[in-house]
Design a protein around this motif. Structure first.
Motif, PDB file in Angstrom:
ATOM      1  N   VAL A 138       0.813  -1.215   0.000  1.00 30.72           N
ATOM      2  CA  VAL A 138       0.000   0.000   0.000  1.00 30.72           C
ATOM      3  C   VAL A 138       0.848   1.267   0.000  1.00 30.72           C
ATOM      4  N   ALA A 139       2.150   1.117   0.119  1.00 30.42           N
ATOM      5  CA  ALA A 139       3.028   2.291   0.102  1.00 30.42           C
ATOM      6  C   ALA A 139       3.222   2.779  -1.329  1.00 30.42           C
ATOM      7  N   PRO A 140       3.303   4.116  -1.522  1.00 30.64           N
ATOM      8  CA  PRO A 140       3.539   4.667  -2.868  1.00 30.64           C
ATOM      9  C   PRO A 140       5.020   4.571  -3.232  1.00 30.64           C
ATOM     10  N   ARG A 141       5.422   3.465  -3.837  1.00 31.29           N
ATOM     11  CA  ARG A 141       6.828   3.228  -4.135  1.00 31.29           C
ATOM     12  C   ARG A 141       7.217   3.848  -5.479  1.00 31.29           C
ATOM     13  N   PRO A 142       8.445   4.404  -5.594  1.00 37.84           N
ATOM     14  CA  PRO A 142       9.443   4.550  -4.529  1.00 37.84           C
ATOM     15  C   PRO A 142       9.066   5.663  -3.559  1.00 37.84           C
ATOM     16  N   LEU A 143       9.372   5.436  -2.309  1.00 32.95           N
ATOM     17  CA  LEU A 143       9.125   6.407  -1.256  1.00 32.95           C
ATOM     18  C   LEU A 143      10.453   7.107  -0.973  1.00 32.95           C
ATOM     19  N   LEU A 144      10.495   8.419  -1.172  1.00 34.34           N
ATOM     20  CA  LEU A 144      11.742   9.169  -1.070  1.00 34.34           C
ATOM     21  C   LEU A 144      11.821   9.917   0.253  1.00 34.34           C
ATOM     22  N   ILE A 145      13.045  10.115   0.713  1.00 38.41           N
ATOM     23  CA  ILE A 145      13.322  10.983   1.844  1.00 38.41           C
ATOM     24  C   ILE A 145      14.616  11.723   1.526  1.00 38.41           C
ATOM     25  N   ASP A 146      14.555  13.053   1.531  1.00 40.79           N
ATOM     26  CA  ASP A 146      15.687  13.896   1.128  1.00 40.79           C
ATOM     27  C   ASP A 146      16.153  13.546  -0.285  1.00 40.79           C
ATOM     28  N   LEU A 147      15.176  13.315  -1.167  1.00 41.76           N
ATOM     29  CA  LEU A 147      15.414  13.035  -2.590  1.00 41.76           C
ATOM     30  C   LEU A 147      16.148  11.716  -2.828  1.00 41.76           C
ATOM     31  N   LYS A 148      16.189  10.840  -1.844  1.00 46.50           N
ATOM     32  CA  LYS A 148      16.805   9.521  -1.989  1.00 46.50           C
ATOM     33  C   LYS A 148      15.786   8.448  -1.623  1.00 46.50           C
ATOM     34  N   ALA A 149      15.982   7.252  -2.183  1.00 45.65           N
ATOM     35  CA  ALA A 149      15.095   6.124  -1.891  1.00 45.65           C
ATOM     36  C   ALA A 149      15.825   5.131  -0.993  1.00 45.65           C
ATOM     37  N   PRO A 150      15.549   5.152   0.301  1.00 39.33           N
ATOM     38  CA  PRO A 150      16.192   4.173   1.188  1.00 39.33           C
ATOM     39  C   PRO A 150      15.688   2.761   0.882  1.00 39.33           C
ATOM     40  N   ILE A 151      16.524   1.781   1.091  1.00 41.93           N
ATOM     41  CA  ILE A 151      16.124   0.379   0.991  1.00 41.93           C
ATOM     42  C   ILE A 151      16.652  -0.341   2.220  1.00 41.93           C
ATOM     43  N   ARG A 152      16.094  -1.507   2.464  1.00 39.50           N
ATOM     44  CA  ARG A 152      16.437  -2.260   3.662  1.00 39.50           C
ATOM     45  C   ARG A 152      17.402  -3.376   3.320  1.00 39.50           C
ATOM     46  N   LEU A 153      18.507  -3.433   4.052  1.00 35.57           N
ATOM     47  CA  LEU A 153      19.411  -4.570   3.997  1.00 35.57           C
ATOM     48  C   LEU A 153      19.250  -5.329   5.308  1.00 35.57           C
ATOM     49  N   ASP A 176      20.420   2.177  -5.576  1.00 40.86           N
ATOM     50  CA  ASP A 176      21.201   2.692  -6.690  1.00 40.86           C
ATOM     51  C   ASP A 176      20.260   2.990  -7.868  1.00 40.86           C
ATOM     52  N   ARG A 177      20.829   3.418  -8.974  1.00 42.66           N
ATOM     53  CA  ARG A 177      20.002   3.840 -10.109  1.00 42.66           C
ATOM     54  C   ARG A 177      19.136   2.701 -10.618  1.00 42.66           C
ATOM     55  N   ASP A 178      19.711   1.505 -10.768  1.00 46.24           N
ATOM     56  CA  ASP A 178      18.944   0.367 -11.290  1.00 46.24           C
ATOM     57  C   ASP A 178      17.805   0.003 -10.357  1.00 46.24           C
ATOM     58  N   ARG A 179      18.079  -0.030  -9.051  1.00 46.77           N
ATOM     59  CA  ARG A 179      17.033  -0.384  -8.088  1.00 46.77           C
ATOM     60  C   ARG A 179      15.923   0.664  -8.081  1.00 46.77           C
ATOM     61  N   LEU A 180      16.309   1.931  -8.210  1.00 45.60           N
ATOM     62  CA  LEU A 180      15.317   3.005  -8.226  1.00 45.60           C
ATOM     63  C   LEU A 180      14.424   2.891  -9.458  1.00 45.60           C
ATOM     64  N   LEU A 181      15.009   2.557 -10.605  1.00 47.92           N
ATOM     65  CA  LEU A 181      14.211   2.394 -11.823  1.00 47.92           C
ATOM     66  C   LEU A 181      13.247   1.225 -11.694  1.00 47.92           C
ATOM     67  N   LYS A 182      13.686   0.140 -11.063  1.00 45.04           N
ATOM     68  CA  LYS A 182      12.805  -1.004 -10.863  1.00 45.04           C
ATOM     69  C   LYS A 182      11.610  -0.629  -9.976  1.00 45.04           C
TER      70      LYS A 182
END
Length: 436
Positions: free
Chosen positions: A123-138, A146-152
């Motif tokens: 239900v989240a509007p992906r990508p969800l940005l904070i400070d113009l960056k898209a955090p992801i979870r490791l 990165d650019r490829d993950r953001l495009l996906k």
């Protein structure tokens, strides 16, 4: 993911359950779980990271590390904490979005609570940005896409990357001989779907990883559960080994009973299927792991000319189902499945569905001690058994609760009464030994 709390209703989110989770030595922060002592800006970044990955749960009011002599569950002012998080989500997230909040109060007069935050990527509007960056979870920490993950993330279809809470698997089919007659008494099937890591999506199966999974299965409670189902019809087995259709993205591990009769009374087949990838894809790749338990004890008894038709005792089925579920949450088995899929262990879900397909009416397969037929109840040759997603199958009592629910459904669907009393009587005899 701690699926029991993630799927629990608000009424079932109790401070006792949260304290039990925090006290577990094996429960550390992971891809889908994080502890926070109090509100901070990094907490909102974690919300965005989980939303952009597989979702998860954040528990606010818990120290992130367990230290001797230090209370781990400390609590917070729930309303103040929720207001701060919601306000920061509105200000910092692009687009503004809030997860779901559940305040769980302490069972004293302190006025403090643990705030459970559920992040649902569906239900989240992906990508969800904070400070113009898209955090992801490791694993246990945040990073930046990165650019490829953001495009996906930007191109994906709705729900594409969500870890499915309902682990649906296809129903099995009975095999037939040359005369079109079934060759099994019944088949139980359960399984899980799981996402694929970047390497798991393209590399072939490793021979060593498949052999390691076979060893983990052989060391798990599963073989003993299969022997219980066999009810003394065999003394030896091959153990799990590769047999039949094995390919670069398919592993087939088979356990076979060794008996004096030509009929194998018990067989189990574990299938690992990795998705085939041809070119780019806009949807999340999913792997499947299924376990089939194939029972032929009735046919075995016929082949050795037993004096009467064999019927399966309910306690044997209880032991089988418990062993089946316990195997899917066994740490060694989970580790090898996660390694094959190249994902965090937290993303290896628990089975939430069980299929039964029988060659005749189920009531004729069950030993009727303690059971009574319901007049004109109709016929049943199997069914689909759903699991309660709020139960954590790693916990003995909750796993047995699920098994007992399935047995009650099995009895009622078969047109039989008395299963509830039979199950309660069996548990009364076995639980003292289980606690010892």
């Amino acid at each position: 993911m701690t699926s029991s709390l993630f799927a629990a209703s608000a009424a079932d989110l109790t401070i006792e359950r949260i304290r039990a989770l925090a006290a577990r030595p094996d429960q550390v922060e992971s891809l889908t779980l994080e502890f926070k002592r109090e509100y901070s800006l990094s907490l909102v970044k974690t919300i965005a990271a989980m939303a952009n990955t597989y979702g998860g749960m954040i528990l606010v009011g818990i120290n992130d590390k367990a230290e001797p002599g230090v209370e781990r569950v400390v609590g917070v002012d729930a309303q103040e904490t929720i207001d701060k998080i919601a306000s920061t989500c509105s200000e910092k997230l692009d687009p503004p979005w809030e997860p779901t909040f559940f305040p769980v109060p302490f069972d004293d007069d302190s006025g403090r609570s643990v705030v459970v935050i559920r992040v649902n990527p569906n239900v989240a509007p992906r990508p969800l940005l904070i400070d113009l960056k898209a955090p992801i979870r490791l694993s246990g920490q945040n990073s930046t896409a990165d650019r490829d993950r953001l495009l996906k993330l930007a191109r994906e279809e709705t729900s594409a990357a969500m870890l499915p809470m309902g682990q649906n698997v296809m129903a099995p089919r009975l095999t037939q001989d040359s005369e079109g007659k079934a060759t099994e008494d019944f088949i139980f099937r359960t399984g899980i779907n799981l996402p694929m890591g970047d390497a798991g999506a393209w590399r072939p199966l490793s021979e060593r990883s498949v052999l390691a999974l076979a060893q983990a299965l052989n060391d798990s409670p599963f073989p003993d559960a299969l022997r219980a189902l066999g009810h003394g019809s065999f003394q030896a087995s091959t153990g799990f080994r590769q047999l039949g259709h094995n390919r670069s993205r398919t592993a087939r591990l088979v356990f076979q009973a060794i008996s004096v009769a030509p009929v194998q009374p018990v067989e189990a087949v574990v299938m690992v299927n990795l998705p085939e990838v041809y070119g780019p894809t806009s949807t999340a790749l999913m792997a499947t792991v299924t376990i089939d338990v194939i029972a032929r004890v009735r046919r075995y008894a016929d082949s050795i000319e037993a004096e009467q038709d064999y019927q399966y005792p309910v306690p044997n089925l209880a032991d089988l189902l418990d062993g089946l579920l316990q195997t899917f949450v066994d740490p060694s088995v989970v580790t090898e499945i996660a390694r094959i899929a190249d994902i965090d262990m937290a993303l290896v879900g628990q089975p939430r569905e069980l299929h039964l397909v029988a060659d005749q009416q189920v009531k004729n397969l069950l030993h009727h001690t303690g059971l009574r037929e319901i007049p004109d109840a109709g016929a049943s040759a199997g069914g689909i058994f759903r699991a309660n997603p709020a139960l954590d199958l790693r916990v003995l009592a909750e796993r047995q609760e699920q098994v007992d629910d399935w047995l009650r459904q099995l009895g009622l669907d078969a047109g039989l009464t008395g299963m509830e009393d039979l199950v309660e009587s069996y548990r009364a005899k076995t639980m003292p030994a289980a606690r010892a």
